[in-house]
Design a protein around this motif. Structure first.
Motif, PDB file in Angstrom:
ATOM      1  N   VAL A  37       0.847  -1.198   0.000  1.00 36.49           N
ATOM      2  CA  VAL A  37       0.000   0.000   0.000  1.00 36.49           C
ATOM      3  C   VAL A  37       0.882   1.247   0.000  1.00 36.49           C
ATOM      4  CG1 VAL A  37      -1.650   1.351   1.350  1.00 36.49           C
ATOM      5  CG2 VAL A  37      -1.965  -1.121   1.099  1.00 36.49           C
ATOM      6  N   SER A  38       1.910   1.247   0.842  1.00 35.21           N
ATOM      7  CA  SER A  38       2.827   2.395   0.892  1.00 35.21           C
ATOM      8  C   SER A  38       3.522   2.603  -0.447  1.00 35.21           C
ATOM      9  CB  SER A  38       3.873   2.183   1.991  1.00 35.21           C
ATOM     10  OG  SER A  38       3.261   2.147   3.262  1.00 35.21           O
ATOM     11  N   GLN A  39       3.950   1.512  -1.099  1.00 33.50           N
ATOM     12  CA  GLN A  39       4.616   1.615  -2.396  1.00 33.50           C
ATOM     13  C   GLN A  39       3.701   2.230  -3.456  1.00 33.50           C
ATOM     14  OE1 GLN A  39       5.871  -2.374  -3.295  1.00 33.50           O
ATOM     15  NE2 GLN A  39       7.501  -2.383  -1.746  1.00 33.50           N
ATOM     16  N   LEU A  40       2.446   1.761  -3.478  1.00 31.07           N
ATOM     17  CA  LEU A  40       1.501   2.280  -4.469  1.00 31.07           C
ATOM     18  C   LEU A  40       1.232   3.765  -4.239  1.00 31.07           C
ATOM     19  CD1 LEU A  40      -1.053  -0.687  -4.569  1.00 31.07           C
ATOM     20  CD2 LEU A  40       0.468   0.032  -6.431  1.00 31.07           C
ATOM     21  N   LEU A  41       1.080   4.157  -2.976  1.00 28.42           N
ATOM     22  CA  LEU A  41       0.817   5.556  -2.673  1.00 28.42           C
ATOM     23  C   LEU A  41       2.019   6.426  -3.040  1.00 28.42           C
ATOM     24  CD1 LEU A  41      -1.047   7.675  -1.503  1.00 28.42           C
ATOM     25  CD2 LEU A  41      -0.081   7.175   0.763  1.00 28.42           C
ATOM     26  N   GLN A  42       3.201   5.967  -2.718  1.00 29.06           N
ATOM     27  CA  GLN A  42       4.403   6.738  -3.044  1.00 29.06           C
ATOM     28  C   GLN A  42       4.565   6.890  -4.562  1.00 29.06           C
ATOM     29  OE1 GLN A  42       7.556   4.622  -1.088  1.00 29.06           O
ATOM     30  NE2 GLN A  42       6.812   5.148   0.982  1.00 29.06           N
ATOM     31  N   SER A  43       4.252   5.841  -5.291  1.00 39.71           N
ATOM     32  CA  SER A  43       4.345   5.908  -6.754  1.00 39.71           C
ATOM     33  C   SER A  43       3.367   6.930  -7.312  1.00 39.71           C
ATOM     34  CB  SER A  43       4.063   4.527  -7.346  1.00 39.71           C
ATOM     35  OG  SER A  43       4.069   4.565  -8.755  1.00 39.71           O
ATOM     36  N   LEU A  44       2.147   6.964  -6.750  1.00 37.33           N
ATOM     37  CA  LEU A  44       1.144   7.924  -7.219  1.00 37.33           C
ATOM     38  C   LEU A  44       1.583   9.356  -6.886  1.00 37.33           C
ATOM     39  CD1 LEU A  44      -1.631   8.506  -8.467  1.00 37.33           C
ATOM     40  CD2 LEU A  44      -2.633   8.166  -6.194  1.00 37.33           C
TER      41      LEU A  44
ATOM     42  N   PRO B 107      -4.063  19.215   1.619  1.00 37.74           N
ATOM     43  CA  PRO B 107      -4.926  20.016   0.720  1.00 37.74           C
ATOM     44  C   PRO B 107      -4.890  19.501  -0.719  1.00 37.74           C
ATOM     45  CG  PRO B 107      -3.767  21.448   2.227  1.00 37.74           C
ATOM     46  CD  PRO B 107      -3.188  20.070   2.448  1.00 37.74           C
ATOM     47  N   LEU B 108      -3.698  19.082  -1.182  1.00 37.52           N
ATOM     48  CA  LEU B 108      -3.596  18.507  -2.520  1.00 37.52           C
ATOM     49  C   LEU B 108      -4.391  17.206  -2.599  1.00 37.52           C
ATOM     50  CD1 LEU B 108      -2.407  18.309  -5.366  1.00 37.52           C
ATOM     51  CD2 LEU B 108      -0.358  17.237  -4.350  1.00 37.52           C
TER      52      LEU B 108
ATOM     53  N   ILE C 268       2.165  12.579  -9.401  1.00 34.93           N
ATOM     54  CA  ILE C 268       1.453  13.851  -9.247  1.00 34.93           C
ATOM     55  C   ILE C 268       2.422  14.990  -8.930  1.00 34.93           C
ATOM     56  CG2 ILE C 268      -0.204  15.069  -7.767  1.00 34.93           C
ATOM     57  CD1 ILE C 268      -1.778  12.448  -7.639  1.00 34.93           C
ATOM     58  N   GLY C 269       3.440  14.672  -8.165  1.00 32.20           N
ATOM     59  CA  GLY C 269       4.442  15.688  -7.838  1.00 32.20           C
ATOM     60  C   GLY C 269       4.248  16.340  -6.500  1.00 32.20           C
ATOM     61  N   GLY C 270       3.501  15.683  -5.565  1.00 35.18           N
ATOM     62  CA  GLY C 270       3.306  16.247  -4.241  1.00 35.18           C
ATOM     63  C   GLY C 270       2.651  15.231  -3.327  1.00 35.18           C
ATOM     64  N   PRO C 271       2.751  15.465  -1.990  1.00 32.29           N
ATOM     65  CA  PRO C 271       2.181  14.521  -1.027  1.00 32.29           C
ATOM     66  C   PRO C 271       0.659  14.607  -0.985  1.00 32.29           C
ATOM     67  CG  PRO C 271       3.064  16.421   0.119  1.00 32.29           C
ATOM     68  CD  PRO C 271       3.441  16.598  -1.314  1.00 32.29           C
ATOM     69  N   LEU C 272       0.024  13.443  -0.927  1.00 32.05           N
ATOM     70  CA  LEU C 272      -1.444  13.364  -0.853  1.00 32.05           C
ATOM     71  C   LEU C 272      -1.927  13.127   0.574  1.00 32.05           C
ATOM     72  CD1 LEU C 272      -1.993  11.138  -4.008  1.00 32.05           C
ATOM     73  CD2 LEU C 272      -2.331  13.610  -3.833  1.00 32.05           C
ATOM     74  N   PHE C 273      -1.058  12.606   1.436  1.00 31.12           N
ATOM     75  CA  PHE C 273      -1.420  12.334   2.831  1.00 31.12           C
ATOM     76  C   PHE C 273      -0.325  12.854   3.758  1.00 31.12           C
ATOM     77  CE2 PHE C 273      -3.729   9.110   0.476  1.00 31.12           C
ATOM     78  CZ  PHE C 273      -4.982   9.100   1.091  1.00 31.12           C
ATOM     79  N   GLU C 274      -0.770  13.300   4.935  1.00 34.19           N
ATOM     80  CA  GLU C 274       0.151  13.570   6.036  1.00 34.19           C
ATOM     81  C   GLU C 274       0.168  12.321   6.906  1.00 34.19           C
ATOM     82  OE1 GLU C 274      -1.434  16.940   7.993  1.00 34.19           O
ATOM     83  OE2 GLU C 274      -0.829  18.369   6.432  1.00 34.19           O
ATOM     84  N   ARG C 275       1.354  11.778   7.104  1.00 32.63           N
ATOM     85  CA  ARG C 275       1.463  10.520   7.835  1.00 32.63           C
ATOM     86  C   ARG C 275       2.335  10.715   9.063  1.00 32.63           C
ATOM     87  NH1 ARG C 275       1.647   9.351   2.320  1.00 32.63           N
ATOM     88  NH2 ARG C 275       3.920   9.453   2.167  1.00 32.63           N
ATOM     89  N   THR C 276       1.779  10.375  10.227  1.00 28.69           N
ATOM     90  CA  THR C 276       2.558  10.372  11.472  1.00 28.69           C
ATOM     91  C   THR C 276       2.358   9.005  12.109  1.00 28.69           C
ATOM     92  OG1 THR C 276       0.757  11.160  12.893  1.00 28.69           O
ATOM     93  CG2 THR C 276       2.062  12.836  11.734  1.00 28.69           C
ATOM     94  N   SER C 277       2.982   8.826  13.256  1.00 26.06           N
ATOM     95  CA  SER C 277       2.835   7.541  13.946  1.00 26.06           C
ATOM     96  C   SER C 277       1.435   7.364  14.504  1.00 26.06           C
ATOM     97  CB  SER C 277       3.861   7.445  15.083  1.00 26.06           C
ATOM     98  OG  SER C 277       3.675   8.519  16.001  1.00 26.06           O
TER      99      SER C 277
END
Length: 299
Positions: free
Chosen positions: A34-41, A61-62, A45-54
């Motif tokens: 799941v992480s790999q697919l999200l990072q590839s997307l 916003p993007l 796109i050229g920017g982060p889609l999620f803010e991820r913390t522990s």
């Protein structure tokens, strides 16, 4: 760069769940995948889609903007695929149905109901010779055939069985049994039954014109005919009798013939048969229509 559908699916599910573990479970993937697919997307796109913390996962916003525009586009894509699947599986084209003798009410009602529900599929009907119930089917001249039972052919499939009817003995008006209200099968001892000639298989011809009563008494085999009308002509000439179902007897009433109900014999029945492995969507739909017709009559 071309976007992979799996990446978009992963984004949409994660946007709902906001949890990598639950997203992985829904997609039957590992969390790392799941992480790999999200990072590839995100790279595409050229920017982060999620803010991820522990402790939490949240859309940026993007990500929110991307979700707003992606949802309707993805739903439209799903509809395109679903419409294509429906078209591939829809009942269309032409279905050729053969039948022995005259198509009865069960067949005609099923044909009418099928046509109204499946306007893109045209049913053609063709009469089959009485003495060759399976030939046209094997030659590919029809897609399915409504035939008198029994059917025990390895290369054919027996579908719905319907139109179970009491058998009658059709004899000439001067026959010794013509005045009877009913006849027991054992009273056929010594009688002559007109048979059906080949190429119908022997077991099938024996069922239509048995040479023994259920108790084992002899029934003589008379002349063999190819059609019902040939048989009726021989009956009128005093050459023997024939076992026919009640609707057929009613349909072929003549002043010189009498049909007497016979007890002690199995009911006659019709069955829909087709070539093994060739049950198309149209054929399945027509078979279901016949089954529903039989169910309605039983209840």
């Amino acid at each position: 760069m071309a976007v992979e559908i799996r990446e978009l699916e992963c984004f949409l599910v994660l946007a709902e769940e906001l949890h990598f573990g639950r997203t992985a479970e829904r997609l039957y993937l590992s969390q790392s995948r799941v992480s790999q697919l999200l990072q590839s997307l995100e790279r595409r796109i050229g920017g982060p889609l999620f803010e991820r913390t522990s402790r939490r996962v949240a859309l940026t916003p993007l990500g929110k903007e991307f979700l707003t525009t992606l949802r309707p586009a993805y739903a439209a894509l799903e509809r395109v695929v679903e419409n294509a699947r429906d078209y591939a599986n829809c009942v269309k084209g032409k279905l050729r149905i053969g039948f022995q003798g005259t198509a009865n009410d069960d067949v005609l009602t099923a044909v009418s109901a099928f046509q109204s529900r499946n306007p893109n599929c045209l049913i053609d009907v063709a009469e089959l010779p009485l003495n060759d119930p399976f030939g046209a089917l094997r030659r590919g001249e029809v897609d399915a055939a409504v035939v008198m039972l029994p059917v025990a052919e390895d290369d054919l499939v027996l579908g719905p069985v319907f139109s179970r009817q009491q058998q009658t003995l059709t004899v000439g008006a001067r026959h010794r049994l013509a005045a009877r209200e009913a006849v027991d099968a054992e009273e056929l001892d010594g009688e002559t039954l007109i048979g059906i000639s080949g190429p119908a298989p022997g077991y099938w011809r024996q069922a239509q014109a048995p040479t023994q009563t259920p108790g084992g008494a002899l029934i003589h085999r008379g002349a063999e005919v190819r059609t019902l009308q040939e048989g009726l002509s021989l009956i009128a000439a005093g050459r023997g009798g024939m076992l026919v179902c009640r609707p057929t007897a009613v349909l072929n009433q003549r002043a010189d013939l009498v049909s007497v109900p016979v007890t002690g014999l199995p009911e006659s029945a019709l069955g829909l048969v087709w070539r093994r492995g060739e049950d198309t969507p149209a054929l399945k739909a027509f078979a279901d229509q016949l089954r529903s017709r039989e169910t309605e009559q039983v209840h």
